[in-house]
Design a protein around this motif. Structure first.
Motif, PDB file in Angstrom:
ATOM      1  N   MET A   1       0.695  -1.020   0.017  1.00 15.86           N
ATOM      2  CA  MET A   1       0.411  -0.053   0.287  1.00 15.86           C
ATOM      3  C   MET A   1       1.211   0.796  -0.261  1.00 15.86           C
ATOM      4  O   MET A   1       1.748   1.660   0.718  1.00 15.86           O
ATOM      5  N   SER A   2       0.252   2.188  -1.274  1.00 16.51           N
ATOM      6  CA  SER A   2       1.252   3.569  -0.784  1.00 16.51           C
ATOM      7  C   SER A   2       0.209   4.942  -1.113  1.00 16.51           C
ATOM      8  O   SER A   2      -0.457   4.433  -0.828  1.00 16.51           O
ATOM      9  N   LEU A   3       1.278   5.772  -0.272  1.00 22.49           N
ATOM     10  CA  LEU A   3       0.262   6.828   0.129  1.00 22.49           C
ATOM     11  C   LEU A   3       1.006   7.840  -1.567  1.00 22.49           C
ATOM     12  O   LEU A   3       2.963   8.483  -0.757  1.00 22.49           O
ATOM     13  N   PHE A   4       0.459   8.334  -2.015  1.00 23.60           N
ATOM     14  CA  PHE A   4       0.512   9.642  -2.795  1.00 23.60           C
ATOM     15  C   PHE A   4       2.005   8.505  -4.208  1.00 23.60           C
ATOM     16  O   PHE A   4       3.016   9.503  -4.181  1.00 23.60           O
ATOM     17  N   GLY A   5       1.844   6.726  -4.196  1.00 28.26           N
ATOM     18  CA  GLY A   5       2.641   6.372  -4.768  1.00 28.26           C
ATOM     19  C   GLY A   5       3.894   7.013  -4.646  1.00 28.26           C
ATOM     20  O   GLY A   5       4.879   6.446  -4.935  1.00 28.26           O
ATOM     21  N   ARG A   6       4.230   6.404  -2.894  1.00 25.52           N
ATOM     22  CA  ARG A   6       5.026   5.933  -2.658  1.00 25.52           C
ATOM     23  C   ARG A   6       5.011   5.083  -1.160  1.00 25.52           C
ATOM     24  O   ARG A   6       3.757   4.728  -0.556  1.00 25.52           O
ATOM     25  N   ALA A   7       5.679   4.555  -1.105  1.00 23.95           N
ATOM     26  CA  ALA A   7       5.770   3.566   0.631  1.00 23.95           C
ATOM     27  C   ALA A   7       4.893   4.219   1.541  1.00 23.95           C
ATOM     28  O   ALA A   7       6.274   5.771   1.743  1.00 23.95           O
ATOM     29  N   LEU A   8       4.232   3.831   2.363  1.00 27.16           N
ATOM     30  CA  LEU A   8       4.489   4.929   3.195  1.00 27.16           C
ATOM     31  C   LEU A   8       5.148   5.095   4.221  1.00 27.16           C
ATOM     32  O   LEU A   8       6.332   3.849   4.644  1.00 27.16           O
ATOM     33  N   ALA A   9       4.960   5.598   5.709  1.00 23.49           N
ATOM     34  CA  ALA A   9       6.100   6.005   6.151  1.00 23.49           C
ATOM     35  C   ALA A   9       5.758   6.977   7.673  1.00 23.49           C
ATOM     36  O   ALA A   9       4.793   7.547   7.784  1.00 23.49           O
ATOM     37  N   ASP A  10       6.603   6.782   8.718  1.00 20.18           N
ATOM     38  CA  ASP A  10       5.885   6.953  10.022  1.00 20.18           C
ATOM     39  C   ASP A  10       6.159   9.369   9.769  1.00 20.18           C
ATOM     40  O   ASP A  10       6.133   9.776   9.221  1.00 20.18           O
ATOM     41  N   GLY A  11       4.669   9.283   9.896  1.00 23.38           N
ATOM     42  CA  GLY A  11       3.934  10.604   9.996  1.00 23.38           C
ATOM     43  C   GLY A  11       3.522  10.306   9.149  1.00 23.38           C
ATOM     44  O   GLY A  11       2.661  11.645   8.508  1.00 23.38           O
ATOM     45  N   ASP A  12       3.137  10.397   8.107  1.00 28.76           N
ATOM     46  CA  ASP A  12       2.043  10.303   6.840  1.00 28.76           C
ATOM     47  C   ASP A  12       0.697  10.125   7.305  1.00 28.76           C
ATOM     48  O   ASP A  12       0.583   9.743   8.835  1.00 28.76           O
ATOM     49  N   ARG A  13      -0.178  10.963   6.747  1.00 28.37           N
ATOM     50  CA  ARG A  13      -1.594  11.489   7.135  1.00 28.37           C
ATOM     51  C   ARG A  13      -2.343  11.114   6.426  1.00 28.37           C
ATOM     52  O   ARG A  13      -2.115  11.099   5.110  1.00 28.37           O
ATOM     53  N   LEU A  14      -4.099  10.219   6.820  1.00 23.08           N
ATOM     54  CA  LEU A  14      -4.743   9.716   5.285  1.00 23.08           C
ATOM     55  C   LEU A  14      -5.907  10.736   6.135  1.00 23.08           C
ATOM     56  O   LEU A  14      -5.998  10.868   7.430  1.00 23.08           O
ATOM     57  N   GLU A  15      -6.715   9.785   5.715  1.00 20.32           N
ATOM     58  CA  GLU A  15      -8.065  10.888   6.563  1.00 20.32           C
ATOM     59  C   GLU A  15      -9.265   9.129   6.044  1.00 20.32           C
ATOM     60  O   GLU A  15      -9.770   8.556   5.066  1.00 20.32           O
ATOM     61  N   VAL A  16      -9.609   9.136   6.959  1.00 14.85           N
ATOM     62  CA  VAL A  16     -10.674   7.754   7.396  1.00 14.85           C
ATOM     63  C   VAL A  16     -12.137   8.735   8.177  1.00 14.85           C
ATOM     64  O   VAL A  16     -11.951   9.629   8.859  1.00 14.85           O
ATOM     65  N   ALA A  17     -12.972   8.735   7.554  1.00 20.28           N
ATOM     66  CA  ALA A  17     -14.713   9.451   7.972  1.00 20.28           C
ATOM     67  C   ALA A  17     -14.229  10.559   8.504  1.00 20.28           C
ATOM     68  O   ALA A  17     -15.111  11.113   9.022  1.00 20.28           O
TER      69      ALA A  17
END
Length: 245
Positions: free
Chosen positions: A1-17
């Protein structure tokens, strides 16, 4: 799974609900978990290692209902407007519309203290918060000087800010630079004894940069029992952070 085309990293943010979820790595954690950060009004998804961050993100998405329920339990934002009566360091303070620069008017003739400011909406709120910041800097600065003297250390530089994660932070003096303490201005909205405890807590860090037994011995020597103050901040902190949002 990635965020903005890259691997997830400590401190990344996403939105849920509709809520921000921050991904964190804690190598002492034994499993993926979620917790509510009441002051930041967000969820923290913790993973034991970077490779398990995708699992933490998936877990947060799977718990969308739980997240929505926890956020709904938080106090509503409190807009600032003339006519409000605040409690500032335990003292009632009435907000009024006025002309000229925003200012603090001390209690007099049986009337409570007042804050007068121009404008409306966000402009009025900003002016009131500026006065509250100045009041916080004055009161917390005075208490810091008292406790520094009691501990036998040089008084640090004191500043206030709108910190989201901490009520106070202490930086020791290094290489000729004086020590400094920064407080959240929102402590002005807490009872005086609670804000005073935070001042004692941060001053104790001028001697002990840890939370060990000697540190707590210093704090208790300054203000006595600390548990009620810590419990008050845990219970009411989210309400203080909702003020003016």
């Amino acid at each position: 799974m990635s965020l903005f085309g890259r691997a997830l990293a400590d401190g990344d943010r996403l939105e849920v609900a509709g809520t921000a979820v921050t991904l964190k790595v804690n190598r002492r954690a034994r499993r993926v978990s979620l917790r509510l950060d009441r002051t930041r009004r967000e969820i923290v998804a913790t993973a034991p290692s970077p490779r398990r961050l995708p699992e933490a993100a998936a877990f947060a998405r799977a718990r969308a209902g739980w997240i929505a329920e926890r956020i709904a339990e938080l106090p509503d934002a409190t807009p600032i407007h003339p006519g409000m009566v605040l409690t500032v360091f335990g003292e009632p303070v009435r907000l009024e519309a006025g002309s000229g620069r925003a200012k603090w008017l001390p209690a007099a003739h049986g009337e409570p203290s007042r804050i007068t400011a121009m404008g409306e909406g966000e402009g009025y709120a900003r002016a009131v918060i500026l006065v509250l910041k100045k009041r916080a800097a004055t009161v917390l600065g005075e208490r810091t000087e008292v406790y520094a003297a009691m501990l036998g250390v040089e008084p640090p530089k004191v500043t206030v800010a709108d910190a989201k994660g901490r009520w106070g932070s202490c930086r020791p003096g290094l290489r000729g630079h004086p020590a400094s303490i920064r407080y959240s201005w929102r402590l002005a909205l807490a009872p005086f004894d609670v804000a005073d405890y935070v001042a004692a807590h941060e001053c104790a860090h001028l001697l002990e940069l840890n939370h060990g037994p000697r540190f707590w011995a210093h704090v208790k020597a300054l203000v006595g029992e600390v548990k009620p103050h810590r419990e008050w901040l845990r219970a009411e902190g989210a309400r203080l952070h909702a003020f003016g949002r």
